[in-house]
Design a protein around this motif. Structure first.
Motif, PDB file in Angstrom:
ATOM      1  N   GLY A  46       1.126  -0.877   0.075  1.00  0.00           N
ATOM      2  CA  GLY A  46      -0.461  -0.031  -0.013  1.00  0.00           C
ATOM      3  C   GLY A  46       0.826   1.714   0.129  1.00  0.00           C
ATOM      4  O   GLY A  46       1.015   2.145  -0.995  1.00  0.00           O
ATOM      5  N   HIS A  47       2.026   1.166   0.455  1.00  0.00           N
ATOM      6  CA  HIS A  47       2.821   2.371   0.632  1.00  0.00           C
ATOM      7  C   HIS A  47       3.368   2.818  -0.330  1.00  0.00           C
ATOM      8  O   HIS A  47       3.897   3.803  -0.914  1.00  0.00           O
ATOM      9  N   VAL A  48       4.030   1.674  -0.915  1.00  0.00           N
ATOM     10  CA  VAL A  48       4.716   1.797  -2.384  1.00  0.00           C
ATOM     11  C   VAL A  48       3.960   1.859  -3.666  1.00  0.00           C
ATOM     12  O   VAL A  48       3.909   2.897  -4.162  1.00  0.00           O
ATOM     13  N   LEU A  49       2.391   1.621  -3.325  1.00  0.00           N
ATOM     14  CA  LEU A  49       1.002   2.264  -4.035  1.00  0.00           C
ATOM     15  C   LEU A  49       0.963   3.129  -3.858  1.00  0.00           C
ATOM     16  O   LEU A  49       1.183   4.307  -5.415  1.00  0.00           O
ATOM     17  N   ASN A  50       1.059   3.722  -3.361  1.00  0.00           N
ATOM     18  CA  ASN A  50       1.158   5.779  -3.203  1.00  0.00           C
ATOM     19  C   ASN A  50       2.239   6.378  -3.463  1.00  0.00           C
ATOM     20  O   ASN A  50       2.567   7.617  -2.792  1.00  0.00           O
ATOM     21  N   PRO A  52       4.973   7.419  -6.642  1.00  0.00           N
ATOM     22  CA  PRO A  52       5.108   6.716  -7.685  1.00  0.00           C
ATOM     23  C   PRO A  52       6.760   7.018  -8.254  1.00  0.00           C
ATOM     24  O   PRO A  52       6.845   6.073  -9.107  1.00  0.00           O
ATOM     25  N   GLY A  53       6.864   7.861  -7.043  1.00  0.00           N
ATOM     26  CA  GLY A  53       8.745   8.040  -7.862  1.00  0.00           C
ATOM     27  C   GLY A  53       9.347   6.366  -7.467  1.00  0.00           C
ATOM     28  O   GLY A  53      10.161   6.089  -8.324  1.00  0.00           O
ATOM     29  N   VAL A  54       8.666   5.816  -6.462  1.00  0.00           N
ATOM     30  CA  VAL A  54       9.079   4.949  -6.162  1.00  0.00           C
ATOM     31  C   VAL A  54       8.575   3.391  -6.528  1.00  0.00           C
ATOM     32  O   VAL A  54       9.350   2.123  -6.993  1.00  0.00           O
ATOM     33  N   ARG A  55       7.071   3.611  -7.106  1.00  0.00           N
ATOM     34  CA  ARG A  55       7.015   2.461  -7.554  1.00  0.00           C
ATOM     35  C   ARG A  55       7.462   1.292  -8.979  1.00  0.00           C
ATOM     36  O   ARG A  55       6.946   0.580  -9.343  1.00  0.00           O
ATOM     37  N   PRO A  56       7.185   2.150  -9.502  1.00  0.00           N
ATOM     38  CA  PRO A  56       8.330   1.480 -10.791  1.00  0.00           C
ATOM     39  C   PRO A  56       9.908   0.566 -10.667  1.00  0.00           C
ATOM     40  O   PRO A  56       9.748  -0.646 -11.391  1.00  0.00           O
TER      41      PRO A  56
END
Length: 423
Positions: A46-50, A52-56
């Motif tokens: 959930g944290h990563v989903l929010n 954007p800079g980390v998610r990819p």
């Protein structure tokens, strides 16, 4: 070698119930950690989903799958723990019923406590009594495997009636010794003659080696190894042969066999006591016993009625099955097609002795030949083959006997004496 060996805590019990409960507790202890790990992975998702800079840069599918795997593992551990606990209850029920059957008087505090626990287990889960019946049925069908099918291969001689008789006697539980069993009457006096003395460099390191240490001198029936420990304690190991005569002056004859099986003192039992005394063993001294056939009956009574401290008893082809205390290690090697072992009913349905005690069984000689009439499956050499299979099994219950050998290996001296005894 032939056949495969089966190792159980008792006839129908694979593992000591308390050992299973320990496993169940260990599995349950893991469950909260796995649930926490699953929750943490989902929180991280959930944290990563929010972000954007980390998610990819994060494999989101793998992160969610990790949470799923941790959750599934927690459920599997929970189920495994519950099933293990159920099996422990089933094994305990088998063991308690065997213990109750062994009591001469089914009254008093001990019997009442056993019956109360039996009732509690049977009420705890409707599957418990059904699984107990299923376990006992499987043991009952397998304990004489290969025995009744044996044929001598001779058209004019059918030994199946003899095998059937042995299994019937065994099923009567005559060979099941009660707790604290004692022999009745008086034994005939015997003479003991030492015939060979040597100094082994170490104790046995395997079951097969122990059974190869039986007396080698002609006519000798017993060997005693005396271990002097660092602190001065003296410990003894007795190696006792089986029947070696039909009748006459040899105490290990058929007369002694019959006397012992029916609970009476015998010359061979007296000889067992006398050779230990001749070797210097005194009341209270530690004595380990390795025994075959008739020697195994004497071993049983050494453990239940003698003044020696018998903590280890290893037998092959015993016609009896003793009920021992929790501090006594009992290792039984049995062949389901052994006419003599059948007299013990194939052992017992419940466990006895320490938690590390076990019964190792197999079909000793699956092929049917004329030599069946000579009871090859009862020979010590055949049991040594079985001992080799047990040694190679990797069963953790061997750790207890190996620890015993390691203790004996600390001895500062070892003296071995073989004895000939006679009436």
């Amino acid at each position: 070698m032939s056949g495969s060996v089966t190792i159980t805590h008792g006839g129908a019990i694979a593992v000591d119930p308390e050992a299973l409960r320990s496993v169940s507790r260990g599995l349950l202890a893991i469950v909260p950690t796995l649930i926490e790990a699953s929750s943490a992975a989902r929180t991280a998702y959930g944290h990563v989903l929010n972000m954007p800079g980390v998610r990819p840069r994060v494999n989101m599918d793998a992160l969610w799958a990790t949470a799923d795997r941790a959750e599934a593992m927690s459920q599997q551990c929970q189920m495994a723990a519950e099933n293990t606990l159920l099996m422990a209850d089933v094994y305990e029920l088998v063991e308690l019923k065997a213990e109750l059957a062994a009591l001469e008087i089914r009254e008093g505090a001990e019997a009442e406590a056993i019956m109360a626990r039996i009732a509690e287990l049977e009420r705890s889960d409707p599957r418990v009594p059904d699984m107990e019946a299923w376990l006992l049925k499987g043991w009952d069908e397998g304990r004489y495997e290969g025995l009744l099918e044996q044929q001598t291969g001779l058209p004019f001689l059918d030994a199946s009636l003899l095998f059937l008789l042995a299994s019937r006697i065994g099923s009567s539980r005559m060979g099941a010794l009660r707790p604290g069993a004692t022999l009745s009457g008086d034994a005939a006096p015997v003479t003991v003659t030492p015939v060979n003395t040597s100094s082994p460099i170490a104790p046995p390191t395997s079951l097969a080696e122990a059974f190869r240490r039986f007396p080698e001198t002609k006519e000798a029936q017993f060997k005693v190894e005396k271990y002097t420990m660092v602190d001065g304690e003296e410990r003894f190991v007795l190696y006792a042969e089986g029947t070696s005569a039909l009748m006459g002056g040899n105490p290990l004859d058929m007369k002694s066999n019959v006397e012992l099986y029916f609970g009476n003192e015998s010359a061979s039992h007296q000889a067992s006591l006398d050779v230990l005394a001749a070797a210097g063993a005194k009341p209270g001294d530690r004595v380990d016993v390795y025994a075959h056939s008739q020697g195994a009956i004497n071993a049983a009574y050494l453990a239940t009625q003698s003044e020696f401290d018998v903590r280890v008893q290893v037998t092959a082809g015993s016609p009896v099955h003793p009920a021992l205390e929790e501090n006594q290690l009992l290792i039984e090697l049995r062949h389901t097609d052994d006419l003599v072992s059948a007299l013990a009913g194939g052992g017992g349905p419940g466990g006895t002795g320490s938690p590390d005690s076990f019964v190792a069984s197999r079909i000793g000689d699956p092929a049917y030949h004329p030599h069946d009439l000579l009871m090859k499956t009862h020979y010590l050499d055949t049991y040594i083959e079985t001992a080799e299979m047990v040694d190679a099994s990797g069963d953790v219950r061997l750790d207890a006997i190996r620890e015993n050998w390691r203790e004996l290996n600390q001895a500062v001296s070892i003296e071995s004496t073989e004895y000939v005894t006679s009436r």
